[in-house]
Design a protein around this motif. Structure first.
Motif, PDB file in Angstrom:
ATOM      1  N   VAL A  20      14.738 -45.746  -9.249  1.00 34.51           N
ATOM      2  CA  VAL A  20      15.617 -45.133 -10.252  1.00 34.51           C
ATOM      3  C   VAL A  20      16.739 -46.092 -10.664  1.00 34.51           C
ATOM      4  O   VAL A  20      17.204 -46.062 -11.810  1.00 34.51           O
ATOM      5  CB  VAL A  20      16.169 -43.780  -9.729  1.00 34.51           C
ATOM      6  N   SER A  23      15.391 -48.039 -13.344  1.00 37.10           N
ATOM      7  CA  SER A  23      15.329 -47.183 -14.524  1.00 37.10           C
ATOM      8  C   SER A  23      16.716 -47.138 -15.192  1.00 37.10           C
ATOM      9  O   SER A  23      16.840 -47.206 -16.420  1.00 37.10           O
ATOM     10  CB  SER A  23      14.890 -45.788 -14.056  1.00 37.10           C
ATOM     11  N   TRP A 104      19.551 -40.415  -2.354  1.00 39.17           N
ATOM     12  CA  TRP A 104      19.589 -39.078  -2.939  1.00 39.17           C
ATOM     13  C   TRP A 104      19.683 -37.961  -1.907  1.00 39.17           C
ATOM     14  O   TRP A 104      19.138 -38.063  -0.817  1.00 39.17           O
ATOM     15  CB  TRP A 104      18.297 -38.820  -3.742  1.00 39.17           C
ATOM     16  N   GLU A 107      19.896 -31.206  -4.918  1.00 41.16           N
ATOM     17  CA  GLU A 107      20.975 -30.389  -5.496  1.00 41.16           C
ATOM     18  C   GLU A 107      20.811 -28.963  -4.943  1.00 41.16           C
ATOM     19  O   GLU A 107      20.179 -28.118  -5.566  1.00 41.16           O
ATOM     20  CB  GLU A 107      20.849 -30.404  -7.024  1.00 41.16           C
ATOM     21  N   LEU A 110      22.714 -23.816  -4.890  1.00 42.35           N
ATOM     22  CA  LEU A 110      22.236 -22.431  -5.059  1.00 42.35           C
ATOM     23  C   LEU A 110      21.538 -21.943  -3.785  1.00 42.35           C
ATOM     24  O   LEU A 110      21.694 -20.795  -3.376  1.00 42.35           O
ATOM     25  CB  LEU A 110      21.267 -22.392  -6.246  1.00 42.35           C
ATOM     26  N   VAL A 141      10.195 -25.654  -5.130  1.00 40.77           N
ATOM     27  CA  VAL A 141       9.378 -26.841  -5.444  1.00 40.77           C
ATOM     28  C   VAL A 141      10.245 -27.906  -6.095  1.00 40.77           C
ATOM     29  O   VAL A 141      11.386 -27.642  -6.487  1.00 40.77           O
ATOM     30  CB  VAL A 141       8.218 -26.508  -6.426  1.00 40.77           C
ATOM     31  N   GLY A 142       9.693 -29.096  -6.231  1.00 42.68           N
ATOM     32  CA  GLY A 142      10.356 -30.167  -6.987  1.00 42.68           C
ATOM     33  C   GLY A 142      11.356 -30.931  -6.150  1.00 42.68           C
ATOM     34  O   GLY A 142      11.328 -30.906  -4.924  1.00 42.68           O
ATOM     35  N   ASN A 143      12.240 -31.623  -6.850  1.00 42.65           N
ATOM     36  CA  ASN A 143      13.169 -32.491  -6.140  1.00 42.65           C
ATOM     37  C   ASN A 143      14.257 -31.749  -5.397  1.00 42.65           C
ATOM     38  O   ASN A 143      15.076 -32.358  -4.732  1.00 42.65           O
ATOM     39  CB  ASN A 143      13.771 -33.505  -7.110  1.00 42.65           C
ATOM     40  N   VAL A 148      14.388 -38.065  -4.266  1.00 40.43           N
ATOM     41  CA  VAL A 148      13.616 -38.145  -5.504  1.00 40.43           C
ATOM     42  C   VAL A 148      12.167 -38.636  -5.327  1.00 40.43           C
ATOM     43  O   VAL A 148      11.892 -39.623  -4.667  1.00 40.43           O
ATOM     44  CB  VAL A 148      14.392 -38.990  -6.534  1.00 40.43           C
ATOM     45  N   GLU A 149      11.268 -37.852  -5.917  1.00 41.18           N
ATOM     46  CA  GLU A 149       9.853 -38.214  -6.060  1.00 41.18           C
ATOM     47  C   GLU A 149       9.605 -38.297  -7.566  1.00 41.18           C
ATOM     48  O   GLU A 149      10.378 -37.759  -8.359  1.00 41.18           O
ATOM     49  CB  GLU A 149       8.962 -37.111  -5.480  1.00 41.18           C
ATOM     50  N   PRO A 150       8.514 -38.933  -7.999  1.00 42.64           N
ATOM     51  CA  PRO A 150       8.249 -39.002  -9.435  1.00 42.64           C
ATOM     52  C   PRO A 150       8.124 -37.608 -10.066  1.00 42.64           C
ATOM     53  O   PRO A 150       7.768 -36.638  -9.388  1.00 42.64           O
ATOM     54  CB  PRO A 150       6.926 -39.746  -9.525  1.00 42.64           C
ATOM     55  N   ALA A 151       8.402 -37.537 -11.370  1.00 39.85           N
ATOM     56  CA  ALA A 151       8.369 -36.261 -12.078  1.00 39.85           C
ATOM     57  C   ALA A 151       7.006 -35.587 -11.970  1.00 39.85           C
ATOM     58  O   ALA A 151       6.914 -34.352 -11.927  1.00 39.85           O
ATOM     59  CB  ALA A 151       8.741 -36.486 -13.542  1.00 39.85           C
ATOM     60  N   GLY A 152       5.922 -36.403 -11.918  1.00 43.60           N
ATOM     61  CA  GLY A 152       4.576 -35.838 -11.814  1.00 43.60           C
ATOM     62  C   GLY A 152       4.405 -35.014 -10.545  1.00 43.60           C
ATOM     63  O   GLY A 152       3.681 -34.013 -10.532  1.00 43.60           O
ATOM     64  N   ALA A 154       6.789 -33.294  -8.983  1.00 42.66           N
ATOM     65  CA  ALA A 154       7.490 -32.021  -9.196  1.00 42.66           C
ATOM     66  C   ALA A 154       6.653 -31.097 -10.087  1.00 42.66           C
ATOM     67  O   ALA A 154       6.516 -29.900  -9.811  1.00 42.66           O
ATOM     68  CB  ALA A 154       8.854 -32.275  -9.830  1.00 42.66           C
TER      69      ALA A 154
END
Ligand SMILES: Cc1cc2nc3c(=O)[nH]c(=O)nc-3n(C[C@H](O)[C@H](O)[C@H](O)COP(=O)(O)OP(=O)(O)OC[C@H]3O[C@@H](n4cnc5c(N)ncnc54)[C@H](O)[C@@H]3O)c2cc1C
Length: 269
Positions: A20, A23, A104, A107, A110, A141-143, A148-152, A154
């Motif tokens: 990242v 990026s 990372w 987040e 919540l 699920v997801g990040n 962080v993992e790639p968007a794919g 997630a």
């Protein structure tokens, strides 16, 4: 930068040297920002060889390894950052922008407000192989689950969770007291981190992990429970911090549902 074409600054220091971070360098360059340097406390960058090579040679971005930011200067607007190398040398780089990337954590605000059990390693919600958290009816699920993992990844998890959600809506069943999967240093976290030995394997039949060690000596992963080895796997390439690392889930039906936590440790080669 991409949608609203907002100005960023003229000269930036990018802290971090993992995918990242590169990026961020590309985005800054796209916005016309000069990159004073990339800075990492690790002995080398943690991205792919072409990314590191491309940034240094084609984009002429200096990479300062073994270096940390010790101070930020400026009033109203940043004017520079102070850096210290592990050998004690210090330097101040003039810049009006600093971008912190990498290292990372999810987040998870919540999730914490909802009182859902967090995993000590990932600092995201603890989840089992079908994305069930410790709270009945709450899937994750997801990040949010880990660094962080790639968007794919997630997006794939978003698709895969649909089946378990539908099943829960029809039978209302939720597991009680699953087995924890933990890691020992130098490993930092594993996900998913709860299992049912009689239940399904995780997506792609593997667990994701990260290491904190950067010397590249980690050569194998050992999965054990109460001192009994369930699985041993050689690593096909060197493990570095901030880079995905995987271990097969072939062992989960060998775990004892009534036993202690399953622990994954690293072995040096
Ligand atoms: C700078 C950067 C560059 C990246 N580059 C790439 C790349 O080139 N290729 C790639 O494959 N991946 C890249 N990634 C990773 C990719 O962005 C993530 O894998 C992906 O966005 C994760 O999707 P997600 O839905 O899990 O989480 P997110 O995209 O982070 O979505 C979570 C959403 O939840 C919202 N949210 C959080 N808490 C609350 C709350 N309490 N109430 C309401 N909303 C809330 C957040 O605002 C956010 O919109 C990059 C990530 C970063 C940070």
């Amino acid at each position: 930068v991409h949608l609203h074409h907002q100005p960023v600054g003229a000269r930036a220091v990018v802290v971090g040297a993992e995918p990242v971070s590169y990026s961020a360098v590309r985005t800054l360059r796209g916005a016309g920002v000069e990159i004073a340097a990339m800075v990492t406390d690790q002995p080398r960058h943690q991205s792919s060889w072409p990314a590191g090579f491309g940034a240094r040679l084609h984009r002429r971005v200096p990479l300062l390894t073994g270096t940390t930011v010790t101070e930020l200067f400026g009033r109203g607007r940043l004017t520079g950052v102070a850096l210290r190398h592990t050998d004690g040398r210090t330097v101040t780089l003039g810049c009006d922008t600093v971008v912190f990337t990498g290292d990372w954590i999810p987040e998870h605000e919540l999730v914490r407000l909802g009182g859902i059990t967090l995993d000590r390693g990932t600092r995201g919600p603890a989840v089992d192989t079908v994305f069930r958290t410790g709270a009945a009816g709450v899937f994750a699920v997801g990040n949010l689950l880990h660094a962080v993992e790639p968007a794919g990844t997630a997006a794939r998890e978003g698709r895969l969770v649909a089946g378990p959600v539908l099943r829960y809506l029809s039978d209302g069943r939720w597991p009680d007291g699953q087995l924890a999967v933990e890691v020992d240093a130098p490993l930092r976290w594993v996900a998913p981190n709860r299992i049912d030995p009689r239940g399904p394997r995780p997506p792609l039949g593997r667990f994701a992990l990260r290491t904190a060690r950067s010397d590249g000596r980690l050569s194998a992963l050992v999965v054990s429970q109460d001192g009994r080895v369930l699985h041993r796997e050689r690593l096909r390439r060197g493990a570095l911090p901030n880079r995905p690392l995987y271990v097969s889930a072939d062992w989960i039906d060998r775990a004892d549902p009534g036993g202690g936590p399953v622990v994954i440790t690293g072995q040096d080669g």
